[in-house]
Motif scaffolding. Structure first.
Motif, mmCIF file in Angstrom:
data_model
loop_
_atom_site.group_PDB
_atom_site.id
_atom_site.type_symbol
_atom_site.label_atom_id
_atom_site.label_comp_id
_atom_site.label_asym_id
_atom_site.label_seq_id
_atom_site.Cartn_x
_atom_site.Cartn_y
_atom_site.Cartn_z
ATOM 1 N N TYR A 97 0.765 -1.230 0.077
ATOM 2 C CA TYR A 97 -0.045 0.143 -0.071
ATOM 3 C C TYR A 97 1.056 1.418 0.015
ATOM 4 N N PHE A 98 2.127 1.103 -0.007
ATOM 5 C CA PHE A 98 2.975 2.274 0.001
ATOM 6 C C PHE A 98 3.818 2.471 -1.336
ATOM 7 N N ASP A 99 3.850 1.529 -2.064
ATOM 8 C CA ASP A 99 4.861 1.134 -3.352
ATOM 9 C C ASP A 99 4.280 1.844 -4.392
ATOM 10 N N TYR A 100 3.069 2.003 -4.762
ATOM 11 C CA TYR A 100 2.553 2.329 -5.986
ATOM 12 C C TYR A 100 2.069 3.800 -6.078
ATOM 13 N N GLU A 101 1.889 4.557 -7.525
ATOM 14 C CA GLU A 101 1.390 5.685 -7.359
ATOM 15 C C GLU A 101 -0.149 5.562 -7.440
ATOM 16 N N PRO A 102 -0.566 6.744 -6.931
ATOM 17 C CA PRO A 102 -0.345 7.989 -6.361
ATOM 18 C C PRO A 102 -0.042 7.895 -4.750
ATOM 19 N N ALA A 103 -0.143 6.713 -4.079
ATOM 20 C CA ALA A 103 0.223 6.654 -2.480
ATOM 21 C C ALA A 103 1.583 6.837 -2.320
ATOM 22 N N ASN A 104 2.615 6.436 -3.436
ATOM 23 C CA ASN A 104 4.086 7.023 -2.897
ATOM 24 C C ASN A 104 4.272 8.474 -3.399
ATOM 25 N N PHE A 105 3.334 9.358 -3.896
ATOM 26 C CA PHE A 105 3.463 10.684 -4.024
ATOM 27 C C PHE A 105 3.257 11.320 -2.528
ATOM 28 N N ILE A 106 2.352 10.783 -1.905
ATOM 29 C CA ILE A 106 1.696 11.493 -0.874
ATOM 30 C C ILE A 106 2.178 10.972 0.413
ATOM 31 N N LEU A 107 2.381 9.843 0.604
ATOM 32 C CA LEU A 107 2.909 9.206 2.036
ATOM 33 C C LEU A 107 4.144 9.766 2.523
ATOM 34 N N PRO A 108 5.219 9.919 1.541
ATOM 35 C CA PRO A 108 6.384 10.576 2.076
ATOM 36 C C PRO A 108 6.240 11.733 3.130
ATOM 37 N N ALA A 109 5.532 12.691 2.431
ATOM 38 C CA ALA A 109 5.400 13.904 3.201
ATOM 39 C C ALA A 109 4.542 13.757 4.403
ATOM 40 N N VAL A 110 3.675 12.741 4.538
ATOM 41 C CA VAL A 110 2.944 12.370 5.849
ATOM 42 C C VAL A 110 3.922 11.666 6.772
ATOM 43 N N TRP A 111 4.896 10.952 6.302
ATOM 44 C CA TRP A 111 5.699 10.192 7.291
ATOM 45 C C TRP A 111 6.603 11.308 7.792
ATOM 46 N N ALA A 112 6.899 12.348 7.116
ATOM 47 C CA ALA A 112 8.038 13.632 7.615
ATOM 48 C C ALA A 112 7.357 14.260 8.654
ATOM 49 N N PHE A 113 5.885 14.359 8.648
ATOM 50 C CA PHE A 113 5.377 14.680 10.107
ATOM 51 C C PHE A 113 5.234 13.648 11.155
ATOM 52 N N VAL A 114 5.015 12.506 10.889
ATOM 53 C CA VAL A 114 4.868 11.414 11.702
ATOM 54 C C VAL A 114 6.238 11.118 12.490
ATOM 55 N N LEU A 115 7.393 11.269 11.635
ATOM 56 C CA LEU A 115 8.814 10.783 12.304
ATOM 57 C C LEU A 115 9.135 11.385 13.582
ATOM 58 N N PRO A 116 9.020 12.979 13.675
ATOM 59 C CA PRO A 116 9.594 13.701 14.892
ATOM 60 C C PRO A 116 8.786 12.941 16.064
ATOM 61 N N GLY A 117 7.657 12.827 16.102
ATOM 62 C CA GLY A 117 6.862 12.264 17.083
ATOM 63 C C GLY A 117 7.365 10.988 17.556
ATOM 64 N N LEU A 118 7.858 10.017 16.511
ATOM 65 C CA LEU A 118 8.472 8.787 17.105
ATOM 66 C C LEU A 118 9.927 8.921 17.534
ATOM 67 N N LEU A 119 10.578 9.722 17.098
ATOM 68 C CA LEU A 119 12.053 10.275 17.901
ATOM 69 C C LEU A 119 11.666 10.736 19.068
ATOM 70 N N LEU A 120 10.861 11.707 19.360
ATOM 71 C CA LEU A 120 10.526 12.187 20.666
ATOM 72 C C LEU A 120 10.232 11.121 21.500
ATOM 73 N N TYR A 121 9.601 9.968 21.061
ATOM 74 C CA TYR A 121 9.401 8.988 21.985
ATOM 75 C C TYR A 121 10.601 8.284 22.340
ATOM 76 N N CYS A 122 11.382 7.925 21.590
ATOM 77 C CA CYS A 122 12.800 7.257 21.751
ATOM 78 C C CYS A 122 13.541 8.271 22.960
ATOM 79 N N GLY A 123 13.355 9.646 22.752
ATOM 80 C CA GLY A 123 14.108 10.462 23.651
ATOM 81 C C GLY A 123 13.519 10.690 25.011
#
Length: 610
Positions: A97-123
């Motif tokens: 569900y991540f690998d095909y267009e147009p999902a792989n046009f949209i999901l990278p930016a959403v991941w960029a919003f999610v990643l800081p929260g995951l790093l905050l949890y590890c910290g």
């Protein structure tokens, strides 16, 4: 920034405000604490929210892929059992569900919003482990193992970003570039699960473990070890199985029964890594809410200390309400950083990406399959826009296999810079050096700048292949960044020159020469003019030049404007930062960072007081 891990307050702690501290040495120390926010959150709540962000990505991917399969060009096949993953591994996993267009046009930016929260949890988990070590509840060796585990888990989450940037197209380098970050994540999630279990069960000889102090029943301890054991077995099965499949099955043949087992293992991995931790977080929150460790966050902006502030230690402070409150403060670190140094380091990260892109593209152009043409003047950018910009070094293989992960390391530093500027603006408003309206404008500007940096992540994930959706998906985030960088430049100049009636501006306070403000306004005007030229010019080019024809003279001007943008966005800000650090370093404001863990907090009564 103060980060405290402590037992839950039965009532909220005193609000942060003007306070007098009585340090361990008995000295009275005053400071004005200018907090963006003063709040407490449980580590489990941070985890719950961060993991919910991952599930948002999964649901978005499912919705987009299911809605477009079978008809969207470059999209998923009508029957997902006919996917590349099925042909290679024998089953589909969540990546379908991540690998095909147009999902792989949209999901990278959403991941960029999610990643800081995951790093905050590890910290937050790292901070909590430190507090328990300093409080004598963990040995130094136990703490060091946990620290390394939480850092490695965060690193694997950053590396995992690459799966959103590189979609596999067959048994070629793309499937390796896509899968290796997933292997890293699998090892990182096992390490995180093991660290959390050890953190809950470990104690010094004769001491009480964290879970025991919370009253967690013994059977939960056994269940946790069973979960970790299962998780390890699943990962030790999955990585060799996928390795064998991608090599063409040289070690064993994937029989139907093996593929069924592999599919079950994949579902178990998803449950172990992203379901069980959320269930644990919910159960701990519901049944052990008053026993959980909390993280307390304050942000201070102040003038540079001529000497370092008092070391953090056992102290008594008099709160704004006049109460004497005692706590044992166990510091991870106590240091100050200048905002300009943060900016210099963060922008240096961007230039590292540029240099890497240039080196990789120049070394592989003309011969690497899918790489840049031997003559970069024959690039897609030149054919569409009439000139090359810096993106020509980001868009071709193998640079676009490597740079997304590097950007994922750089982005948090850029967001930290925007947050530091926001904190500084808040401090100046609280200190009466900005009006509320001025502060609100600056706050919105710094938030918008950070958001555009996150959206910009998509350019590393979607490389343009022609006058088709890819060039729009690649270019629109760049337009957002252009607006964001102009907003950031304008906000910084306003921040430096604004002041209420009868007060000095920040730049006047630090001793910047009178010509500096004039030069800054000229810079902003030029920057704005460049962006107002670049966006319509790119829009016209991508539409096929309906409004005007790109004459040779126009294309030369457009190339000059593009170089001007790079200078305004990434060179002049570094020059300004260097000037402030070298010429005005003894006068500029700093952000004080005190990361500490408090184990208790209670009102202190004077002798004889009821």
């Amino acid at each position: 920034i103060d980060v405290d891990a402590k037992k839950r307050y039965r009532t909220r702690p005193p609000k942060v405000g003007d306070e007098t501290y009585i340090s361990k040495e008995g000295k009275r120390v005053g400071r004005s604490v200018l907090a963006i926010s003063s709040f407490t959150v449980t580590i489990e709540r941070v985890r719950l929210l961060a993991y919910s962000g991952f599930w948002l990505i999964v649901l978005l991917g499912i919705a987009i892929t299911e809605a477009t399969k079978g008809w969207y060009p470059g999209g998923a096949p009508a029957d997902l059992q006919d996917s590349l993953l099925t042909h290679v591994f024998g089953y589909n996993n969540i990546c379908v569900y991540f690998d095909y267009e147009p999902a792989n046009f949209i999901l990278p930016a959403v991941w960029a919003f999610v990643l800081p929260g995951l790093l905050l949890y590890c910290g937050a988990e790292w901070a909590h482990a430190y507090g328990r070590w300093e409080d004598g509840n963990l040995t130094k060796g136990q703490y060091q193992m946990l620290r390394v585990s939480y850092i490695l888990a965060g690193v694997t989450l950053i590396i995992f970003s690459n799966i959103f940037a590189v979609s596999p197209t067959g048994l070629n380098p793309t499937i390796w570039i896509h899968t290796i970050p997933f292997w890293c994540l699998q090892l990182g999630m096992v390490l995180l699960a093991l660290a959390n279990t050890l953190h809950g069960l470990w104690a010094v000889p004769g001491g009480t473990s964290y879970w025991a102090s919370m009253g967690v029943p013994e059977w939960v301890h056994q269940l946790a070890w069973g979960y970790v054991s299962l998780f390890i077995v699943v990962v030790l099965f999955k990585i060799p199985a996928s390795f064998n499949a991608m090599l063409g099955q040289p070690w064993w043949t994937q029989t139907p029964n093996f593929m069924v087992l592999a599919g079950i293992m994949d579902r178990l991995f998803l449950i172990c890594s992203a379901v069980v931790p959320m269930v644990k977080a919910v159960l701990f929150k519901v049944y052990k809410e008053h026993d959980l460790a909390w993280v307390h966050i304050d942000v201070d902006a102040k003038k540079r200390y001529r000497t370092r502030p008092p070391k953090v230690g056992d102290e008594t402070y008099i709160s704004k309400e006049g109460k004497r409150v005692g706590r044992s403060v166990l510091a991870i670190s106590s240091f100050t950083v200048t905002i300009e140094r943060v900016r210099l380091l963060a922008y240096s990260g961007f230039w590292l990406i540029v240099l890497l892109g240039i080196a990789i593209t120049e070394a592989t152009k003309g011969w690497y399959p899918g790489g840049a043409p031997a003559d970069l003047q024959d690039s897609l950018l030149t054919h569409v826009f009439g000139y090359n910009n810096i993106c020509v070094y980001f868009d071709y293989e193998p640079a676009n296999f490597i740079l997304p992960a590097v950007w994922a390391f750089v982005l948090p530093g850029l967001l930290l810079y925007c947050g530091a500027e926001w904190a500084h603006a808040y401090g100046r408003w609280e200190d009466g050096n900005l009006t509320k309206g001025q502060y609100q404008m600056l706050r919105v500007s710094y938030i918008l700048a950070g958001v555009t940096l996150i959206i910009f992540s998509n350019i590393f994930a979607v490389s343009p292949t022609g006058l088709n959706p890819t060039i729009w998906i690649h270019t629109i985030p760049f337009w957002c960044l252009q607006f964001g960088m102009v907003i950031l430049a304008l906000a910084n100049v306003l921040h430096g020159t604004w002041a209420p009636s009868g007060r000095q501006s920040y730049w006047a306070e630090v001793g910047a020469p009178s010509w500096f403000a004039t030069a800054a306004w000229v810079y902003v005007a030029v920057f704005l003019a460049i962006v107002l030229f670049k966006i319509p010019a790119a829009f016209n080019a991508m539409l096929g030049q309906p409004w005007w024809t790109q004459t040779p003279g126009f294309m030369t001007l457009a190339g000059v404007m593009d170089r001007g943008f790079l200078i305004c966005a990434a060179v002049i800000p570094m020059g300004k930062a260097y000037y402030f650090l070298s010429a005005l370093g003894d006068h500029i404001d700093v952000i004080a960072i005190n990361t500490d863990v408090s184990t208790n907090e209670e009102e202190i009564r004077e002798p004889g007081q009821a």
